[in-house]
Design an enzyme around this catalytic site. Structure first.
Site, PDB file in Angstrom:
ATOM      1  N   GLU B 171       0.679  -1.133   0.238  1.00 20.28           N
ATOM      2  CA  GLU B 171       0.086  -0.027   0.115  1.00 20.28           C
ATOM      3  C   GLU B 171       0.899   1.340  -0.076  1.00 20.28           C
ATOM      4  O   GLU B 171       0.775   2.086   0.926  1.00 20.28           O
ATOM      5  CB  GLU B 171      -0.952  -0.060   1.073  1.00 20.28           C
ATOM      6  N   HIS B 412     -18.066 -10.014   5.892  1.00 25.03           N
ATOM      7  CA  HIS B 412     -16.851  -9.489   5.921  1.00 25.03           C
ATOM      8  C   HIS B 412     -16.065 -10.162   7.074  1.00 25.03           C
ATOM      9  O   HIS B 412     -16.544 -10.190   8.248  1.00 25.03           O
ATOM     10  CB  HIS B 412     -17.028  -7.845   6.383  1.00 25.03           C
ATOM     11  N   HIS B 482      -8.551  -8.861   0.818  1.00 23.00           N
ATOM     12  CA  HIS B 482      -7.527  -7.565   1.191  1.00 23.00           C
ATOM     13  C   HIS B 482      -6.385  -7.916   2.021  1.00 23.00           C
ATOM     14  O   HIS B 482      -6.430  -8.660   2.886  1.00 23.00           O
ATOM     15  CB  HIS B 482      -8.413  -6.364   1.641  1.00 23.00           C
ATOM     16  N   GLU B 483      -5.288  -6.871   1.819  1.00 22.39           N
ATOM     17  CA  GLU B 483      -4.099  -7.171   2.422  1.00 22.39           C
ATOM     18  C   GLU B 483      -3.547  -8.372   2.178  1.00 22.39           C
ATOM     19  O   GLU B 483      -2.495  -8.818   2.893  1.00 22.39           O
ATOM     20  CB  GLU B 483      -4.133  -6.556   3.832  1.00 22.39           C
ATOM     21  N   GLU B 507      -9.567   3.473  -0.475  1.00 23.19           N
ATOM     22  CA  GLU B 507      -9.565   3.888   0.834  1.00 23.19           C
ATOM     23  C   GLU B 507      -8.800   4.982   1.163  1.00 23.19           C
ATOM     24  O   GLU B 507      -8.895   5.898   1.891  1.00 23.19           O
ATOM     25  CB  GLU B 507      -9.386   2.894   1.914  1.00 23.19           C
TER      26      GLU B 507
END
Lengths: 703, 703
Positions: B171, B412, B482-483, B507
Site C-alpha cells: 500500500e 466481512h 484484502h491485504e 480507501e
C-alpha cells in the site's frame, strides 16, 4: 502544609515497609510479604521456622509499557480463608481437601498513573502458591512480557533432581547433584533429542525437586498454565537463587497479555517427609474445577497397544520403505509394502483378542495412517491427514471386530510438531474418530514445531495443547498427549486430558535405557503436575529378543515393572509389552490384569527421591488394595506396613517379588509369587533386587 | 584411456556451451539458454532484436543440501509447442488464447550424485515465463531455500514504476524514476503502514513496470505463486540487474520444499506498445485450469457497502468506544453504544433498499461482528470469532429482508492478521455464512501477522490465503481478500478468488489521497496478476462532507471515478460512495448502474503508464460497449476511436465528461452528460480535466 507532606511520606513509608504475614492452616508454613525501599515486591517462606524461600523479589518485565518491577506501594491487602473438599472423576484419592489461607495484595505504581496489579498468595498445609493478577483498569490493557522475574532464593546448596532447562524437550535423564554442581554437570546432562533448545548453563526445568541438608523436601513448579509460556528456572549458583525464565516465541517475546488476566500459579511444596510431596494436591487445588458438566464419558482406561513392537524395531509404523511421501499425491497401492508394518488388520485383531481375553479396555494402534515414511525431521508441513488408513488397515472391519469383543481402539494422532496442519484437520479427525467408534486419542508432538521458531513450551503451543483438549471434549474424546507441555494440574479443569508423557518414558528403555533411579524420581518431579503415561509392563527386558540389532535392555527387574502400576499414578495405564511375551508369564501378568487404575485413597509407606518408593492404594469402590515398592540400583529391604487396611480383619495378599538372585542387569526376569495373609498390623520386610521391586495385590479373605 | 577422457571432456564442454534458442510463435521474442563455464544456467531475452534481458544467471541457494547454483551440465533438452483457447468464467475477454513454444532443459550436477533439476521456459507472443522444477529422484527429497538467485539483467537505466520492496504491504504510492534513482528516492517512497518490513535500499516489488529509452515496455512479475514465498526484486543499480529476493519466514528461511515440486513462474512481458502489456494474458496462461468442476456458483458482482462511511470516519466499525474487549467475556449488552455504529439493522436495510432500487447484486457490511473496539495493533490472537453479531445487527432479520429484495449481503471477515485464529474459526464462519444466506466474503489481513515473525508475503501466508480460498469453495463462497498476497493469476485455477486489494485502494483517498497518476499505473503493475477490488465511485470528493475532521480529498474528478469502472478491471465492482450522495447525482450514477462487470472483449485505445489510459470493452453477451478514459494530473485530449463497434451500424453513446472548468483539486464535481451518435469510424477528441476522465456507454440505436 510541609508537615502534612512529611506525615504522608512517613505513612507511605510505613505502608511499604509493613510486612503482611499469613500462615498455613496448620501453622507450619509462614509467608511474609513486603515491598522494599525501591518498591519491589518481596516474599519469603518458612516451614517449621526453617527458611524455605529467603526474601525473594517478584515482578514482570514488559516490552511495550512500563514494567511491573518496582515503584510499587501496597494500596490494599485482604486476607481470607477457604476450605472445601472435592471429588475428582478419577484420581489417587476419592476426595481432595482444598484448604488454604489467602493474602491478596494490591500494588500500585504511583509513577505509572497509579496502575495496579495484584499478587494472590494461597498458603496450604503442603506449601505456597502465588500468582500475578492484572485487573481491568483504565491504564492497563495490552502488554507484552519480556521476562518474568520471580525469584526463589533458596536457603542452601540443596541436593537437587534436575533436568536441563529446555524449550522443547523434557526427555532427559534426571541429574542428581548439589545446586552448586549444576553448571559442571550440565554438558553431560544434555543428551541428544530430535527437538531441543537449552538456554543457560544453569537452566533447569520444573517440577524441580530438592532436599536440604537439614532434611526438608522442597518442590517448585507451576499450576494452571493457560495461555502463558512455560516457566523454567535459571539458577544463580553463587547465591542459590532460582529465577523464572519463560519460554520465548519466534521473535523472542515471552507472553502476549490483555487485562484482565493473570499468570499461572507459582508453587512451592515442602515438608520434612518425602511422602508428603508425593501426596500433595496443591497443584490441583490451584486449578479451576471441571469446566464440563457431563463427565460420564471420561473413564479410566487400561490398555495394550501395537506400539512396543515399533519402539523396539521389531515392526514399523511405516507401510513401505519409500522415503518421499506426498499426501494426496502418493498412491500407496502402487508402493511395495516393507513386510514389517505393525498396524495390519490381522495383527490388530490379535491384540483385540488378547485385550478381550484379559479384560483390557482398549488397544492403542500406532502407524495405522498414511505418512509415516518421512514423518519428522523434514520441517514438513502437511505430514499426516489423520483420517487415511494404510491399505492394510481396515477401519470399518476393525471397528466391527473391536465392538464385537467389547474393546475400544485408541486413536493415534502424531502431529510431527506441525500444529497448523493438526489444527486444520482437527475437526475432521475427531469426527472420523466418532464415526468409527474411537473415544480416546494419543497425540504426539515429535520434532521441531511448525510454525517454525515456536517452541514446544511457548505460549503458542501451550494455547494449542489446550485447544486440542477442549475441542476433543466437544466430541467426548479423551486425550493422552505426548511431547506436549508438562502438566500443571489442568486435568482438574479439563478432565478429558487423561495423561501426558512429558518426560523420559518407558520407550527410552529401548533407546539405551533409563537410569535405575528414574522412576524413584519421576513421582517427585514430573508427576507433581499430573498423570504420566509411562507405559510400564515390559517383561522381555532384553530388547534384542525382538530386534537383534537393538542392544538396549530395560533397567529394571520384571517385578519392578509390576510395582510401577502402583507407584506411577495414571488413570490411563498401559501394559506395554507384547502379548506373546505376556503369554509366557501369565502368572506375573495377573498383577497387571488385577491392578486398579483409579483409587479411593493412597498411602506413601516409604519414600526417598532417587532411592526408593513404597506406596499402597485402595482401588476405587472396591475392597482391594495394591502395594508397589521400587528401589534404585541399590538392593534394599522394603518395610511394608498394612495399617491402612481395615482393622481386625484378615486379607489375602498376593506378593510378586524379585527372585533371590534377581538384578536388573544380570537376572531381571527372576521372580517369585506367593500368597500370604496380612492384616492392619502386619509389617513385611521384603527384599528388593538391584533396580527391583515388589508388587502386592490384597483382597478380602473369602471364608 | 586418456584420449577418451579428453574426448568426453570436449563433448561435455561443447554440451555446456551450446546454447538453446526458442522464439515466440510470432518470432518477435527470442530466448537463448546456455550453461556457462562454471556450470551456471544463463538465459537472455530479446524482442525484435532488442535486448530485454541480457545474459542473466539462474539458480537456487539451499540451506541443508548442496545448492542448485553451479556445476550443472545440460543432460537433456526438449522443445515443444502449445496452442489452445480457453474461456474464463469471467474476465476481460470471452476467450483467451494460450499459445507458446516451450523449452524444457534438464540440468545435472555430476558433483552432487548427478542430482538434476529442470528449467521450463515458455515463450509467448507477449513474453517469457520460466520456472524451476525439482523432479522426484533418489538424491533429492526435502530441501530448504536460503535464497532464489534469479537475475533479470536489464539493458539500460529504464524509467520504472516501483513500490518499495516490503514483506508486509503493497500500500505505497508508486514512485516513477529511473532505475538509477531508486536508491535516492527510497526514503520518501516508504510511507508509514500499520504493518511493513522493507529489506533493501534498492528493493522493489513486482509486478514491476519499466519503459526503456528506446520505447520498450517491460513488466516483470510471477505466476502461480503456490506454497512458495513471494518474490521481490533487489536492484543492483550499478549494472541494472534485478535479483530475486524471497520473503523470509520467522527464522529467516525462504522456502520449505519437497520433490517433486517447482517454483512459481517468473514472467517477463514486453512490447513496444504499452497497451499490449494491459491486454497480456501471459500470467493467466501460466496458471493451471480451474480446479473446480462446477463453476455455476461463481458470478460477477456489482455491490455497494456499509464501508466508505467508516473509512471516512462518518461512522464506526465498533459498537462502543470501550477499548478492551475479550470475546466470550465482554458482555456487549452492558456496554454503552457509541451512537456512531454503521452496521445497524436499520441502516443496512437502507443500503439494501438502495441496492434493490438501482439493481446492485449485493451490499457489503463491515463492522457487523463483535471485536472491532481493539482489532489491530495489539498482537491480539483471538480478535474475532466471525459469527457473533453486535447487539444492533440482526442476522436473521437481515437475511429475510435482503432475500425479499433479491439482494445478497457480502460477509466481512477481518482477521487482523491473526491467521491461526481465522483458520480455527474458518469452518464455523463459512457454515454460518451458508446458513444465513451469504455467498461471498471480503477478508482482511490488517496488521502484523500472527504467528509472530511471519510476514504477509511469506510461504506460510501464501499457503494460508489459498487454503482459505479452497475451503471457501467447499462452501461455494466467493472470496475478495484484502491485504493478502498480490495476485499471480491464481483466479484462473481457483475462480472463486474474485479479486484482491494488494495495493493502495480508494480507501487512501480518505487517508490523505492517492496520486493523480495512481490509476494510470495500477493496470500496468498490480493488475497484471489479477483483478483489484479498487472500490471506485466516490462522488463526494471532499471527505470533510462526511467527517469535518478529515481534510483528505479524492485526487480525481467525479467523471474519472466513472471511467475507472472500465479501466480497472474486476468481476467484483463496488460503488463505494454513500447512497445519500448518489441520490444527489443520479444522472452520473446511471453510468455505474449501466456499466458491465464481465466482458466479451477489451481494447486499449491509448495508454501510457503514469500518464493516461483509454480503454473500451464489450459487455459479456450483450451489444453494449463501455469506454473509460483517464489521465494523470495533466489535462489532455483523449482520442477515442470506436473501430471495435460492428461496422455499418450506428450506436447511441452516452458521454460522461468532465465539465469545462473541472479539475481534481479545484472543481472535481463538474461534469456534463450528453448523448451522441457513433459508429465504427467515429473518432472523438475528448478533453479530460486534470486527473479527470471520460466515460461512455454505447448501446445499439433503437429504431
Amino acid at each position: 502544609m510541609r508537615k502534612i507532606y512529611v506525615l504522608a511520606l512517613v505513612l507511605l513509608y510505613a505502608a511499604t515497609m509493613k510486612a503482611q504475614v499469613i500462615t498455613s492452616p496448620d501453622k507450619n508454613f509462614t509467608m511474609k510479604f513486603s515491598v522494599n525501599a525501591d518498591g519491589e515486591p518481596v516474599y519469603e517462606l518458612s516451614y517449621k521456622q526453617k527458611a524455605i524461600i529467603k526474601p525473594s523479589k517478584l515482578g514482570i518485565e514488559t516490552k511495550d509499557v512500563p514494567s511491573f518491577l518496582r515503584g510499587f506501594t501496597v494500596t490494599d491487602t485482604r486476607q481470607s480463608t477457604f476450605d472445601e473438599s472435592w471429588n475428582p472423576p478419577m484420581g489417587e484419592q476419592k476426595t481432595i481437601r482444598n484448604q488454604y489461607n489467602e493474602l491478596l495484595v494490591t500494588l500500585s505504581q504511583p509513577a505509572v498513573d497509579n496502575r495496579f496489579i495484584r499478587i494472590r498468595f494461597r498458603i496450604f498445609n503442603d506449601g505456597l502458591g502465588f500468582r500475578y493478577e492484572f485487573p481491568s483498569q483504565k491504564n492497563l490493557n495490552y502488554f507484552v512480557i519480556k521476562e518474568e522475574h520471580t525469584e526463589f532464593a533458596l536457603a542452601g546448596d540443596h541436593k537437587t533432581f534436575w533436568l536441563p532447562g529446555d524449550f522443547d524437550t523434557q526427555e532427559y535423564h534426571t541429574t542428581t547433584s548439589k545446586l552448586s554442581e549444576v553448571r559442571g554437570k550440565m554438558k553431560n546432562a544434555i543428551t541428544p533429542n530430535v527437538s531441543q533448545k537449552t538456554f543457560s548453563p544453569t537452566g533447569v526445568q520444573t517440577p524441580l525437586m530438592m532436599k536440604s541438608s537439614d532434611g526438608l523436601y522442597i518442590n517448585i513448579h507451576e499450576a494452571a498454565l493457560v495461555d502463558y509460556s512455560c516457566m523454567h528456572l535459571d539458577l544463580d549458583d553463587k547465591n542459590f537463587v532460582l529465577k523464572s525464565f519463560l519460554t520465548p516465541d519466534a521473535v523472542g517475546d515471552k507472553g502476549y497479555m490483555q487485562a484482565p488476566t493473570q499468570s499461572p500459579w507459582r508453587t512451592v511444596i515442602a515438608s520434612d517427609k518425602a511422602g508428603d510431596i508425593l501426596t500433595s494436591k496443591l497443584v490441583y487445588n490451584l486449578n479451576e474445577p471441571a469446566k464440563y458438566k457431563d463427565l460420564s464419558w471420561i473413564k479410566p482406561v487400561k490398555y495394550i497397544g501395537v506400539w512396543w513392537e515399533m519402539i523396539t524395531g521389531k515392526s514399523t509404523w511405516a507401510y513401505t520403505d519409500t522415503e518421499n511421501i506426498q499426501l494426496g499425491v502418493t498412491d500407496y497401492s502402487k508402493l511395495k509394502p516393507n513386510g514389517k508394518h505393525g498396524a495390519t488388520t490381522a495383527h490388530v485383531k490379535e491384540y483385540i483378542d488378547f485385550a478381550a481375553k484379559h479384560g483390557f479396555d482398549a488397544v492403542l494402534v500406532e502407524g495405522w495412517n498414511v505418512g509415516w515414511e518421512d514423518w519428522f525431521g523434514k520441517t514438513k508441513d502437511y505430514v499426516f491427514d489423520f483420517v487415511t488408513p494404510y491399505p492394510d488397515f481396515d477401519v470399518k472391519e476393525l471397528q466391527r471386530y473391536a465392538a464385537s469383543k467389547n474393546v475400544k481402539i485408541i486413536m493415534h494422532h502424531e502431529t510431527s510438531g506441525s500444529v497448523r496442519n493438526y489444527e486444520r484437520h482437527l475437526d475432521t479427525a475427531y469426527k472420523f474418530m466418532v464415526e468409527n467408534g474411537y473415544n480416546a486419542v494419543k497425540s504426539g508432538y515429535v520434532g521441531n514445531i511448525i510454525p517454525r521458531g515456536e517452541h514446544h513450551y511457548g505460549q503458542w503451543l501451550v494455547n494449542h495443547y489446550l485447544y486440542a483438549v477442549q475441542k476433543a471434549a466437544d466430541y467426548k474424546i479423551m486425550v493422552n498427549a505426548h511431547e506436549a507441555i508438562r502438566p500443571t494440574g489442568l486435568n482438574r479443569t479439563y478432565p478429558n486430558l487423561m495423561a501426558n508423557e512429558s518426560a523420559r518414558g518407558t520407550e527410552y528403555e529401548s533407546f539405551g535405557g533409563n537410569n535405575p533411579d528414574h522412576t524413584t524420581i519421576l513421582p517427585f518431579t514430573r508427576q507433581i503436575g499430573g498423570p504420566m503415561d509411562y507405559t510400564p509392563g515390559i517383561f522381555q527386558t532384553k530388547i534384542s529378543a525382538y530386534n537383534p540389532d537393538n542392544t538396549s535392555f530395560v533397567h529394571t527387574t520384571l517385578v519392578k515393572q509390576l510395582a510401577l502400576y502402583v507407584t506411577m499414578y495414571s488413570p490411563l495405564q498401559m501394559a506395554a509389552d507384547l502379548p506373546e511375551t505376556y503369554n509366557k508369564h501369565l502368572d506375573a501378568f495377573q498383577f497387571i490384569k488385577d491392578v486398579a487404575v483409579d483409587w479411593d485413597d493412597t498411602w506413601v509407606i516409604e519414600a526417598e527421591p532417587g532411592d526408593y518408593i513404597t506406596m499402597a492404594r485402595k482401588a476405587k469402590g472396591k475392597n482391594e488394595w495394591y502395594v508397589g515398592a521400587i528401589t534404585d540400583e541399590n538392593p534394599r529391604v522394603a518395610t511394608i506396613t498394612f495399617n491402612y487396611l481395615p482393622k481386625g480383619k484378615n486379607f489375602i495378599a498376593t506378593l510378586y517379588a524379585d527372585g533371590k538372585d534377581a538384578s536388573y542387569d544380570k537376572n531381571p526376569q527372576s521372580y517369585a509369587i506367593r500368597k500370604i495373609k496380612v492384616n492392619s498390623k502386619t509389617v513385611l520386610k521384603q527384599q528388593l533386587a538391584s533396580s527391583g521391586g515388589a508388587a502386592i495385590s490384597i483382597k478380602e479373605e473369602v471364608k
